[in-house]
Design a protein around this motif. Structure first.
Motif, PDB file in Angstrom:
ATOM      1  N   ALA A   1      34.997  42.660  56.200  1.00 48.53           N
ATOM      2  CA  ALA A   1      35.166  42.244  54.806  1.00 48.53           C
ATOM      3  C   ALA A   1      34.756  43.350  53.844  1.00 48.53           C
ATOM      4  N   ALA A   2      33.794  44.170  54.252  1.00 46.94           N
ATOM      5  CA  ALA A   2      33.333  45.268  53.404  1.00 46.94           C
ATOM      6  C   ALA A   2      34.222  46.501  53.518  1.00 46.94           C
ATOM      7  N   GLY A   3      35.240  46.417  54.371  1.00 51.77           N
ATOM      8  CA  GLY A   3      36.162  47.542  54.509  1.00 51.77           C
ATOM      9  C   GLY A   3      35.685  48.635  55.432  1.00 51.77           C
ATOM     10  N   ARG A   4      34.619  48.379  56.182  1.00 57.57           N
ATOM     11  CA  ARG A   4      34.159  49.384  57.133  1.00 57.57           C
ATOM     12  C   ARG A   4      35.110  49.400  58.330  1.00 57.57           C
ATOM     13  N   PRO A   5      35.600  50.557  58.712  1.00 56.77           N
ATOM     14  CA  PRO A   5      36.633  50.605  59.749  1.00 56.77           C
ATOM     15  C   PRO A   5      36.091  50.218  61.116  1.00 56.77           C
ATOM     16  N   ALA A   6      36.971  49.646  61.939  1.00 59.62           N
ATOM     17  CA  ALA A   6      36.616  49.326  63.315  1.00 59.62           C
ATOM     18  C   ALA A   6      36.543  50.606  64.132  1.00 59.62           C
ATOM     19  N   PRO A   7      35.675  50.645  65.130  1.00 59.53           N
ATOM     20  CA  PRO A   7      35.634  51.830  65.994  1.00 59.53           C
ATOM     21  C   PRO A   7      36.898  51.914  66.842  1.00 59.53           C
ATOM     22  N   LEU A   8      37.210  53.101  67.283  1.00 57.99           N
ATOM     23  CA  LEU A   8      38.295  53.270  68.237  1.00 57.99           C
ATOM     24  C   LEU A   8      37.740  52.917  69.608  1.00 57.99           C
ATOM     25  N   LEU A   9      38.143  51.783  70.137  1.00 61.50           N
ATOM     26  CA  LEU A   9      37.581  51.290  71.392  1.00 61.50           C
ATOM     27  C   LEU A   9      38.214  52.023  72.578  1.00 61.50           C
ATOM     28  N   ARG A  10      37.386  52.618  73.380  1.00 61.81           N
ATOM     29  CA  ARG A  10      37.843  53.301  74.591  1.00 61.81           C
ATOM     30  C   ARG A  10      37.537  52.397  75.776  1.00 61.81           C
ATOM     31  N   THR A  11      38.581  51.782  76.306  1.00 61.11           N
ATOM     32  CA  THR A  11      38.364  50.765  77.342  1.00 61.11           C
ATOM     33  C   THR A  11      37.718  51.350  78.589  1.00 61.11           C
ATOM     34  N   GLU A  12      37.915  52.639  78.862  1.00 56.83           N
ATOM     35  CA  GLU A  12      37.282  53.228  80.039  1.00 56.83           C
ATOM     36  C   GLU A  12      35.764  53.254  79.886  1.00 56.83           C
ATOM     37  N   LEU A  13      35.280  53.490  78.650  1.00 52.24           N
ATOM     38  CA  LEU A  13      33.840  53.467  78.418  1.00 52.24           C
ATOM     39  C   LEU A  13      33.311  52.040  78.395  1.00 52.24           C
TER      40      LEU A  13
END
Length: 366
Positions: free
Chosen positions: A261-273
């Motif tokens: 809601a605050a506009g903070r971007p989601a992390p790029l999720l690395r499924t291997e990690l």
């Protein structure tokens, strides 16, 4: 928020017993035709195997109310088990060898035929926490942000060190068995509800799974409720740990929703990690290092759990849960996770697995 817990049905000798349908049929609770029994503590029903019962709480806002529901659900499950001379144990895998008995429903029998040993060995008991969201857009925004922290919830709940009569070398061997399903595990960043639903539809379209309910992500949008469903955890040995898990899960969802809601971007999720972090959490629980979601480097479990609490502290405080969660965490650190306690009981009982099951039954209802 609400909690679903799966339990083992065991006999006097500690071995799993295939009496779930019989236990529910002999119950005087209403609504048998729908597979869900009673109202006071939510549902009581069979799971994939006849050696299991599943409970579900009603949605609750206050953590103390949810704790009462969790305990009432465990009592309700034991009352049903009493009618068939069985006991209910909050064990995520059976310490004793078993041959699972699939509940005689068309969908379950089809899954058993299609997935072979993967299905036949799915006598595993998990804990699923549902947290309400406004809509699919908020739900996907949450999923895109909570992934790095889910392995910590697995470590806190780890409660399945034994498999087919021996020590598996894992704190949560249930997580290893569950990972055999083709759609289990962590997910990538979706970015939108449309992308999420396209991914689910694409998995169903492969013809590999029966339907969308077999999309077994570590966390997903519920197909039944307006919730995010966090599914990564073992069933917790005691009701306090289940309450702790629910409190942290809600705070994790709320923190993610606020960030979105605050506009903070989601992390790029690395499924291997994410997968590797969950593997390590399943291997050692709280007894060794975990991967920090902040650095993806190993740190002592106590420090990583502390990072989780710091991450969700504001949401915990706003919900009035911070003191309760802090107290419950202190109890968990003092007693050890479920896997550590089970191994201790085995050592105290001179290697007798019956002692493990007996103690687990007692703690389940403490």
């Amino acid at each position: 928020m609400g909690v679903e817990e799966e339990f083992l049905l065991v006999g006097a000798d500690g071995h799993p017993v295939a009496k779930a349908s019989e236990a529910l049929e002999s119950s005087d609770a209403p609504d048998r035709s729908q597979g869900t029994h009673g109202t006071g503590a939510g549902g009581l029903e069979t799971e994939f195997m006849e050696e299991q019962l599943e409970t579900a709480t009603h949605p609750r806002r206050e953590l103390s109310d949810l704790a009462d529901q969790i305990r009432a659900g465990r009592e309700r499950a034991q009352a049903a088990a009493d009618r068939v001379g069985a006991r209910v144990a909050a064990l995520a895998t059976s310490p004793f060898p078993f041959e699972g008995t699939t509940v005689a429903r068309v969908r379950y029998l089809e899954a058993r035929a299609r997935f072979g040993l993967t299905a036949r060995e799915q006598l595993t008991s998990g804990c699923h926490v549902h947290v309400s969201v406004d809509d699919d857009a908020e739900g996907v925004a949450v999923l895109d942000r909570i992934g790095p922290w889910l392995s910590v919830l697995l470590a806190l709940s780890a409660n399945s060190p034994f498999w087919q009569g021996g020590d598996s070398g894992f704190a949560s061997y249930r997580s290893q068995v569950w990972a055999r399903w083709p759609t289990s595990g962590p997910t990538r960043t979706f970015g939108s509800p449309e992308a999420y639903h396209e991914a689910v539809d694409a998995l169903v379209a492969t013809g590999t799974i029966l339907d969308q309910n077999m999309v077994y992500f570590d966390a997903r949008l519920s197909s039944r409720y307006p919730t995010v469903e966090i599914r990564i955890a073992d069933v917790c040995l005691d009701a306090d740990s289940a309450t702790l898990l629910a409190g942290l899960a809600r705070a994790l969802v709320e923190t993610a929703a606020r960030d979105a809601a605050a506009g903070r971007p989601a992390p790029l999720l690395r499924t291997e990690l994410l997968r590797t972090a969950a593997w390590r959490a399943g291997r050692s629980g709280l007894a060794d290092d975990l991967l920090s979601p902040l650095t993806w480097r190993p740190l002592p479990a106590h420090d990583v759990v502390g990072q989780l609490v710091a991450h969700v502290r504001e949401a915990l405080a706003d919900a009035g849960d911070l003191d309760t969660v802090t107290e419950l965490l202190g109890r968990l650190w003092a007693a050890g996770d479920g896997a550590t306690r089970q191994r201790g009981w085995l050592a105290d009982g001179d290697g007798d697995l019956r002692r493990v099951v007996e103690r687990a039954v007692a703690v389940t209802h403490a």
